[in-house]
Design a protein around this motif. Structure first.
Motif, PDB file in Angstrom:
ATOM      1  N   ARG A   1       0.836  -1.200   0.000  1.00  0.00           N
ATOM      2  CA  ARG A   1       0.000   0.000   0.000  1.00  0.00           C
ATOM      3  C   ARG A   1       0.869   1.248   0.000  1.00  0.00           C
ATOM      4  N   PRO A   2       0.345   2.339  -0.507  1.00  0.00           N
ATOM      5  CA  PRO A   2       1.088   3.600  -0.470  1.00  0.00           C
ATOM      6  C   PRO A   2       1.448   3.962   0.970  1.00  0.00           C
ATOM      7  N   GLY A   3       2.675   4.387   1.177  1.00  0.00           N
ATOM      8  CA  GLY A   3       3.110   4.836   2.492  1.00  0.00           C
ATOM      9  C   GLY A   3       3.787   3.763   3.325  1.00  0.00           C
ATOM     10  N   GLU A   4       3.725   2.506   2.870  1.00  0.00           N
ATOM     11  CA  GLU A   4       4.383   1.441   3.629  1.00  0.00           C
ATOM     12  C   GLU A   4       5.895   1.482   3.426  1.00  0.00           C
ATOM     13  N   VAL A   5       6.627   1.128   4.482  1.00  0.00           N
ATOM     14  CA  VAL A   5       8.071   0.941   4.356  1.00  0.00           C
ATOM     15  C   VAL A   5       8.319  -0.553   4.516  1.00  0.00           C
ATOM     16  N   VAL A   6       8.697  -1.188   3.422  1.00  0.00           N
ATOM     17  CA  VAL A   6       8.754  -2.654   3.378  1.00  0.00           C
ATOM     18  C   VAL A   6      10.186  -3.126   3.188  1.00  0.00           C
ATOM     19  N   ALA A   7      10.590  -4.081   4.018  1.00  0.00           N
ATOM     20  CA  ALA A   7      11.902  -4.709   3.835  1.00  0.00           C
ATOM     21  C   ALA A   7      11.727  -6.030   3.120  1.00  0.00           C
ATOM     22  N   LEU A   8      12.494  -6.216   2.092  1.00  0.00           N
ATOM     23  CA  LEU A   8      12.519  -7.480   1.359  1.00  0.00           C
ATOM     24  C   LEU A   8      13.763  -8.202   1.857  1.00  0.00           C
ATOM     25  N   LEU A   9      13.535  -9.242   2.647  1.00  0.00           N
ATOM     26  CA  LEU A   9      14.641  -9.853   3.362  1.00  0.00           C
ATOM     27  C   LEU A   9      14.877 -11.263   2.835  1.00  0.00           C
TER      28      LEU A   9
ATOM     29  N   GLY B   1      20.690 -14.637  -3.653  1.00  0.00           N
ATOM     30  CA  GLY B   1      20.136 -15.587  -4.598  1.00  0.00           C
ATOM     31  C   GLY B   1      18.695 -15.966  -4.305  1.00  0.00           C
ATOM     32  N   ALA B   2      18.062 -15.271  -3.351  1.00  0.00           N
ATOM     33  CA  ALA B   2      16.687 -15.607  -2.998  1.00  0.00           C
ATOM     34  C   ALA B   2      15.685 -15.067  -4.013  1.00  0.00           C
ATOM     35  N   GLY B   3      16.139 -14.127  -4.842  1.00  0.00           N
ATOM     36  CA  GLY B   3      15.240 -13.540  -5.834  1.00  0.00           C
ATOM     37  C   GLY B   3      14.885 -12.094  -5.539  1.00  0.00           C
ATOM     38  N   LYS B   4      15.562 -11.494  -4.557  1.00  0.00           N
ATOM     39  CA  LYS B   4      15.268 -10.103  -4.201  1.00  0.00           C
ATOM     40  C   LYS B   4      15.573  -9.160  -5.357  1.00  0.00           C
ATOM     41  N   THR B   5      16.801  -9.265  -5.879  1.00  0.00           N
ATOM     42  CA  THR B   5      17.214  -8.344  -6.934  1.00  0.00           C
ATOM     43  C   THR B   5      16.392  -8.553  -8.200  1.00  0.00           C
ATOM     44  N   THR B   6      16.079  -9.798  -8.514  1.00  0.00           N
ATOM     45  CA  THR B   6      15.247 -10.068  -9.684  1.00  0.00           C
ATOM     46  C   THR B   6      13.876  -9.408  -9.514  1.00  0.00           C
TER      47      THR B   6
ATOM     48  N   GLU C   1      19.731  -3.439  -1.649  1.00  0.00           N
ATOM     49  CA  GLU C   1      20.920  -3.625  -0.809  1.00  0.00           C
ATOM     50  C   GLU C   1      21.662  -2.297  -0.687  1.00  0.00           C
ATOM     51  N   PRO C   2      20.985  -1.270  -0.165  1.00  0.00           N
ATOM     52  CA  PRO C   2      21.551   0.079  -0.289  1.00  0.00           C
ATOM     53  C   PRO C   2      22.826   0.302   0.507  1.00  0.00           C
ATOM     54  N   THR C   3      23.084  -0.485   1.541  1.00  0.00           N
ATOM     55  CA  THR C   3      24.248  -0.181   2.373  1.00  0.00           C
ATOM     56  C   THR C   3      25.356  -1.209   2.254  1.00  0.00           C
ATOM     57  N   THR C   4      25.281  -2.059   1.214  1.00  0.00           N
ATOM     58  CA  THR C   4      26.342  -3.044   1.007  1.00  0.00           C
ATOM     59  C   THR C   4      27.682  -2.321   0.844  1.00  0.00           C
TER      60      THR C   4
ATOM     61  N   ARG D   1       6.460   8.783   1.891  1.00  0.00           N
ATOM     62  CA  ARG D   1       6.828   8.085   0.679  1.00  0.00           C
ATOM     63  C   ARG D   1       6.787   6.567   0.904  1.00  0.00           C
ATOM     64  N   THR D   2       6.399   5.821  -0.108  1.00  0.00           N
ATOM     65  CA  THR D   2       6.461   4.362  -0.027  1.00  0.00           C
ATOM     66  C   THR D   2       7.906   3.945  -0.271  1.00  0.00           C
ATOM     67  N   VAL D   3       8.419   3.073   0.578  1.00  0.00           N
ATOM     68  CA  VAL D   3       9.810   2.644   0.420  1.00  0.00           C
ATOM     69  C   VAL D   3       9.861   1.113   0.471  1.00  0.00           C
ATOM     70  N   ILE D   4      10.560   0.538  -0.507  1.00  0.00           N
ATOM     71  CA  ILE D   4      10.827  -0.905  -0.478  1.00  0.00           C
ATOM     72  C   ILE D   4      12.331  -1.060  -0.463  1.00  0.00           C
ATOM     73  N   PHE D   5      12.860  -1.787   0.492  1.00  0.00           N
ATOM     74  CA  PHE D   5      14.298  -2.030   0.432  1.00  0.00           C
ATOM     75  C   PHE D   5      14.631  -3.498   0.589  1.00  0.00           C
ATOM     76  N   ALA D   6      15.508  -3.933  -0.292  1.00  0.00           N
ATOM     77  CA  ALA D   6      16.007  -5.302  -0.218  1.00  0.00           C
ATOM     78  C   ALA D   6      17.262  -5.273   0.634  1.00  0.00           C
ATOM     79  N   THR D   7      17.379  -6.211   1.524  1.00  0.00           N
ATOM     80  CA  THR D   7      18.556  -6.205   2.399  1.00  0.00           C
ATOM     81  C   THR D   7      18.811  -7.605   2.925  1.00  0.00           C
ATOM     82  N   HIS D   8      20.047  -7.838   3.361  1.00  0.00           N
ATOM     83  CA  HIS D   8      20.244  -9.033   4.161  1.00  0.00           C
ATOM     84  C   HIS D   8      20.766  -8.674   5.547  1.00  0.00           C
ATOM     85  N   TYR D   9      20.713  -7.359   5.854  1.00  0.00           N
ATOM     86  CA  TYR D   9      21.020  -6.934   7.220  1.00  0.00           C
ATOM     87  C   TYR D   9      19.729  -6.926   8.023  1.00  0.00           C
TER      88      TYR D   9
END
Lengths: 314, 260
Positions: A42-50, A54-59, A169-172, A194-202
């Motif tokens: 939804r708009p406004g959510e801050v979501v972590a893709l963890l 190779g899990a498929g985050k970047t894809t 993976e913004p802080t790699t 703002r809606t934010v989606i971030f992929a991370t493994h931290y």
């Protein structure tokens, strides 16, 4: 094993989802990178893709940005095709590495982005300022540290004033200080809705900055919930004890026990009130060799994302 | 934010703009190797090989001399280096992931190529102008119409190498593609008669030379001065090579920008 802490898709379907992935599959030849993902944000959510590498985050991120096409299923960003949403500046991204030219200055790089998005020059200073790099505008990109380059990518991503910001993976590769500064800037910005989606493994990043955590493993979502819900699911501790001839049903009836596992003479009791469980074991049963271990987000992460999940392993 | 006040429009011309060209030019000039290769080297070659007494005294055409002839060849060489390196910038930008970054903007891939071509032609014009400026004060003689005609033709025909540069830029994903292309261009320049007139290379070699990509450009560019040679053959040479390089560039470009 899928934990769903009910992220609660809005019942009032008036607001268009920021992101709508419907049965998305992505195959590269024989390799299946994404294996059927359904996700609404939804708009406004801050979501972590963890998830692990190779899990498929970047894809998944690539498909959200129109850099890759799903083999099956549909991807919509604010109801549009991803590459349209990108061209309109509805969505922008901070990618993991690369994407910068060494012989541009920081300011020129942002200026060029402004030119491409048809934004006025005043937007350049504002973006540099918000990303916290106004003081190094004249520096050549090639002479910037990894953290500075990442904040430059952030400034570029801010320029179109996107409704959705994606961070891959913004802080790699950043040191602790750089990571802190970067997240400070993001958090300041996300405060505006703002809606934010971030992929991370931290894990600590997901824990500290996301209000929803989506665990991905082998191209599938294995858990999805708000950060606090997932934490609650994953919190608690385990009491291990030696108890020959234990009966599962009896152990399950102990107050505070959520799950029971018996391996030979050893029992593992998982629950919130481990002190109470320990007291009961020591006073009412012949159990000995007690050990209490905490099960944290990290452990949950490992359990949820491990390649061989107990029970599913053949 | 998601307030409806933010206007969301696509840029005109797919993102092709003078603003982008200006910034790209500034970056190009910052690269000393490009400047030395394209702007400094050709006039230096002219001063070394084209300004001896024999060249200055021997006449070519009605009001020109051999120095003038060599100068035009050097201007072609400069324009060629400039347009090739302009086109080949693509490879550096692909290697750096910049092309991918640009796909996160409204810039259309075709507008990106148009910007690269415009840049290539701008530095090509500078290369020709600098070579001619140096030549004009160091003994090169050309009739007025040939100064203009040779200069324009050297510049316009260098478009074939802008296409060559683009093709190579999409073909070779390398940071230092010009280190490879520099020697290739030097060999092609020899083969095409820019450094030594083809008729001095012997019959067999002269015949082969006519089929190499630099030959046509040189012949055409020198024509206003020499009024000599087979212009149709030269034009055919330029057209065929431009078509080949453009087709190659389009092929690689399509592969590169396909959404997989």
């Amino acid at each position: 094993m899928t934990l769903t802490a009910s992220p609660g898709i809005p019942v009032s379907g008036t607001a268009e989802p920021a992101v709508d992935l419907d049965g998305v599959v992505k195959r590269y030849g024989a390799v299946t990178a994404v294996d059927g993902i359904d996700l609404r944000i939804r708009p406004g959510e801050v979501v972590a893709l963890l998830g692990p590498n190779g899990a498929g985050k970047t894809t998944t991120v690539d498909m959200l940005l129109g850099l890759a096409q799903p083999t099956e299923g549909t991807v919509r960003v604010y109801g549009r095709k991803p590459h349209e949403a990108v061209a309109l500046g509805l969505v922008s991204a901070v990618m993991q590495t690369g994407g910068l030219l060494k012989d541009y200055t920081v300011e020129e790089t942002v200026k060029l982005t402004a030119v491409l998005f048809g934004k006025p020059q005043s937007a350049v200073g504002a973006a540099l300022h918000r990303a916290g790099i106004a003081d190094i505008g004249k520096r050549l990109v090639g002479k910037c540290s990894g953290g500075q380059q990442q904040r430059l990518r952030f400034a570029m991503a801010l320029l179109p004033d996107p409704d959705l910001l994606i961070l891959d993976e913004p802080t790699t590769g950043m040191d602790v200080g750089g990571r802190h500064d970067f997240w400070q800037a993001i958090r300041r910005d996300a405060g505006d809705g703002r809606t934010v989606i971030f992929a991370t493994h931290y894990l600590e990043e997901a824990d500290a900055y996301a209000d929803r955590v989506v665990f991905v493993r082998r191209g599938r979502i294995v858990a999805d919930g708000t950060a606090s819900e997932v934490k609650a699911l994953a919190s608690g501790r385990t009491v291990r004890a030696t108890l020959p001839g234990a009966v599962v049903s009896q152990l399950e009836s102990i107050t505070g026990v959520d799950t029971v596992e018996v391996r030979g003479d050893t029992v593992y009791l998982h629950g919130r009130d481990t002190d109470g469980i320990a007291r009961h074991l020591l006073t009412s049963t012949p159990a000995r060799d007690l050990e209490i271990t905490s099960r944290n987000l990290e452990e949950a992460f490992l359990t949820l994302t491990a390649d061989s999940v107990p029970g599913s392993a053949a | 934010m998601s307030t409806a006040t933010v206007p969301r429009n696509l840029p005109r011309f797919g993102g092709f703009s003078t603003g982008m060209i200006k910034l790209e030019l500034r970056r190009m000039v910052r690269n000393r190797r490009t400047v030395i290769f394209t702007v400094v080297m050709p006039p230096v070659f002219f001063l070394l090989f084209g300004t001896d007494a024999a060249s200055r005294n021997e006449a070519v055409g009605a009001h020109g001399n051999v120095s003038g002839y060599i100068l035009v060849s050097m201007a072609v060489y400069g324009a060629m280096l400039a347009t090739t390196s302009g086109g080949a910038m693509v490879s550096i930008e692909r290697a750096a992931g910049w092309s991918r970054q640009l796909r996160l903007t409204p810039l259309k891939p075709i507008a990106y190529v148009a910007v690269k071509l415009a840049l290539a032609m701008i530095i090509g014009a500078v290369a020709v102008a600098v070579a001619f400026a140096v030549g004009s004060v160091t003994g090169a003689k050309l009739p007025v119409h040939a100064w203009i005609g040779c200069g324009l033709l050297a510049w316009v025909c260098a478009l074939v190498f802008a296409a060559f540069g683009l093709f190579m830029g999409y073909l070779l994903p390398s940071e230092n593609v010009m280190q490879l292309l520099g020697p290739v261009l030097a060999v092609l320049s020899f083969a095409g008669g820019l450094f030594v007139p083809v008729d001095k290379l012997g019959h067999t070699f002269a015949t082969i030379a006519e089929f190499t990509p630099v030959y046509g450009v040189g012949e055409i560019a020198r024509y206003p001065l020499t009024q000599d040679g087979n212009l149709w053959l030269a034009a055919l040479n330029v057209i065929v090579w431009t078509a080949l390089f453009s087709a190659g560039a389009m092929w690689r470009f399509r592969r590169d920008t396909a959404r997989v």
